[in-house]
Each structure stands twice: as structure tokens, then as C-alpha cells.
Scaffold this active site. Sequence first.
Site, PDB file in Angstrom:
ATOM      1  N   SER A  25       2.005  -5.556   3.507  1.00 30.54           N
ATOM      2  CA  SER A  25       3.420  -5.527   3.722  1.00 30.54           C
ATOM      3  C   SER A  25       4.225  -6.528   2.568  1.00 30.54           C
ATOM      4  O   SER A  25       5.503  -6.607   2.772  1.00 30.54           O
ATOM      5  CB  SER A  25       3.907  -5.701   4.983  1.00 30.54           C
ATOM      6  OG  SER A  25       3.406  -4.943   5.688  1.00 30.54           O
ATOM      7  N   THR A  44      -6.096   0.591  12.372  1.00 34.35           N
ATOM      8  CA  THR A  44      -6.287   0.870  10.601  1.00 34.35           C
ATOM      9  C   THR A  44      -6.337  -0.356  10.084  1.00 34.35           C
ATOM     10  O   THR A  44      -6.622  -0.297   8.861  1.00 34.35           O
ATOM     11  CB  THR A  44      -5.229   1.835  10.061  1.00 34.35           C
ATOM     12  OG1 THR A  44      -4.158   1.060  10.266  1.00 34.35           O
ATOM     13  CG2 THR A  44      -5.087   3.065  10.994  1.00 34.35           C
ATOM     14  N   HIS A  71       5.857  -5.382   8.527  1.00 27.54           N
ATOM     15  CA  HIS A  71       6.111  -6.521   8.934  1.00 27.54           C
ATOM     16  C   HIS A  71       5.899  -7.795   7.898  1.00 27.54           C
ATOM     17  O   HIS A  71       4.990  -8.338   7.264  1.00 27.54           O
ATOM     18  CB  HIS A  71       4.433  -6.971   9.632  1.00 27.54           C
ATOM     19  CG  HIS A  71       4.791  -6.436  10.951  1.00 27.54           C
ATOM     20  ND1 HIS A  71       3.505  -6.134  11.851  1.00 27.54           N
ATOM     21  CD2 HIS A  71       5.380  -6.152  11.912  1.00 27.54           C
ATOM     22  CE1 HIS A  71       3.580  -5.714  13.111  1.00 27.54           C
ATOM     23  NE2 HIS A  71       4.920  -5.900  13.143  1.00 27.54           N
ATOM     24  N   CYS A 105       0.718  -1.237  -0.077  1.00 24.94           N
ATOM     25  CA  CYS A 105      -0.181  -0.084   0.134  1.00 24.94           C
ATOM     26  C   CYS A 105       1.107   1.521  -0.137  1.00 24.94           C
ATOM     27  O   CYS A 105       2.307   1.213   0.094  1.00 24.94           O
ATOM     28  CB  CYS A 105      -0.917  -0.121   1.240  1.00 24.94           C
ATOM     29  SG  CYS A 105       0.044  -0.126   2.759  1.00 24.94           S
ATOM     30  N   GLU A 120       0.804  -0.763  16.296  1.00 25.22           N
ATOM     31  CA  GLU A 120       0.024   0.312  15.929  1.00 25.22           C
ATOM     32  C   GLU A 120      -0.785   0.677  17.136  1.00 25.22           C
ATOM     33  O   GLU A 120      -0.919   1.979  17.623  1.00 25.22           O
ATOM     34  CB  GLU A 120      -0.855   0.241  14.881  1.00 25.22           C
ATOM     35  CG  GLU A 120      -1.526   1.137  14.417  1.00 25.22           C
ATOM     36  CD  GLU A 120      -2.834   1.063  13.578  1.00 25.22           C
ATOM     37  OE1 GLU A 120      -3.620   1.770  13.357  1.00 25.22           O
ATOM     38  OE2 GLU A 120      -2.402   0.103  12.582  1.00 25.22           O
TER      39      GLU A 120
END
Length: 324
Positions: free
Chosen positions: A283, A181, A57, A28, A142
Site C-alpha cells: 500500500s 491474502t 492502509h 500491487c 479482510e
Amino acid sequence: MNAPLQTSARTDRRPALTLLIAAPRGFCAGVDRAIEIVERALERYGAPVYVRHEIVHNRYVVDNLKAKGAVFVEELDAVPDGAPVVFSAHGVPKAVPAEAERRGLDYLDATCPLVSKVHRQAERQIEAGRHIVFIGHKGHPEVIGTMGQVPEGTMTLVETLEDVETLGFSQDEPLAYLTQTTLSVEDTRNIVTALRERYPQIVGPRAEDICYATSNRQAAVRAVAPSSDLVLVIGAPNSSNSLRLVEVAERCGTDARLIQRASDIRPEWLDGVGTIGLTAGASAPETLVREVVDRLAQWRAVEEHTLVTAEEKMVFKLPRQLAD
């Protein structure tokens, strides 16, 4: 949309295998940005550049950056004085950049801008006098980073509907909710509904906190899974968004497996399987997708179909220190 846009076929004596490749998949904009920050830091400062926590990750990505001179550490006390350091895409508590500044470290913040947006929302809700109910997974970087944006005791973590039932707030206590998220869209929707039913006064963000990439990848899996006998998700076992893709496929009634590399695939998984769905967490680089296709082609005559459910054009700016 959900129509195959790309098809290639090979015919030989091997049994046929239809491969439905989900799109969007893989990297992303936040991951692209984080990796580029480390690579540009290496160009600017030279090796070594220290990175607090895995930048994203994915072991393949981390190992590639290690080979270029990145050194991954868990805490700042492992970073020598005077060395450059990068904070991971997952975000860090406020205490981390404060400590870096105290030590005079040259640091770059690779926190995904969509995570940073949640950090700012948390600060605003506390300033408004509300206690925050944060929906997320305990121990995830996060979550640790977001909860570290506000004073201790001003945010309560919930992971499940059962957690909502145990909350002890009054009906008139000022409350707000925010979310990690990379959660399951469906699970989060159910938890938010339960929070609103129990606490009608609770305030939520104007726009959903679950990021566009997480939502898009889950929607893409929902498109391929019903037509698949098996769904393979390329991602790390500590990757929240990748684990959610496995759950989405399983909720469609399809067997699903999380793999890190093509070498994880066992030939017996293909017994009785005519169609495989394939995706990758946010990822996981595209090279790992092609690696999986090549491994499957060792045993079966693969016919690829790419199912596109959304187009992604998001690009995030680099930190000022690295902008050209």
C-alpha cells in the site's frame, strides 16, 4: 535472479552506505485499482465521494485522496443519502452492499479481485456442506469481510498453531480451509500442515490464497536481508503485509524497522550500519521510497543497488461503471 540491475553512486566525505532496494516492492495491482476507482469516482461524481474504511492502509495515500475530495468513514450510516460510496480494497461483509442497495446508494466495490476470489471460495465450500477454518488475523478488515460472506457460525478463525490444537472438530466432519491474502507464507504453510495432519479430510483451495504480491515482496526481503545490517520497511502499523515483511527480515537474523515516512528515521539507527535493505508494503507508493533514499543521503554517501527477484505485470479491470 537476485542480481543488481540498477546502480548509482555518489562519493563524498560522508561515510558510505550501501542501499539494497528490494523489487518487487510497493503498490500491487489491487492497490493501484482501488486508488484509481476513488480517483475516477471523484472525476465522475465530483466531491465528495465517500469511502468506507481506508481505501488501503497508508496514511499518505489516504491524505492525498482526502485532498481531492474523498471522505473516509467507518460505516455506511455516516454516508448521506444519495452520495456515492466506495468499498475499500480489503472487502466488506455481504451486509454492507445489501444495506447500500436498501438505501439506494450508488456504490463502487474496490475489493481486490484476489480477495473476491476467496469470498467466492468461501461461498462454494459452504454450499458443499463444509465448515471453513479460516487462517487470518482477528479484527483485520479482510478477515471481517471474508467471514461476512457466509452464515454466522459456519467459519472458524485460527491465527496460530496453538489455535489449531484447540479445534474441536471430529475426524469425519466435512472441513475446508481458506486464508487471508496478506499472511506470512512460512507461518501459513506451517498452519496448513498442522490442519492437514489433524484433519486429513480437510479440503484446501486449488491455488494458494496468499496473493502474488505478498509472496513476491516477502521473497524480495529474503533476498536483501541476509546482506543487510538493517532493513527498513515502509508501511502502516495496521498493514498486515507490511508487518509480515518486518517479520521476514527478522527471521533472516536482521534488525528491521517499520516506518511510515522518511521522517521516522533516526540518525542513530545508522550507527555501525554499512548496508541497509529497503522495501515497501503493497500500500506504500514509490514516492515514499525515494523520500527515504533522500533522507539517508543527508547523512551518508548512498550507493543504490536494486535487487530484482520477480517481475510483476498483473493488471485488474475497473468496475463496469468506471470503465472507459
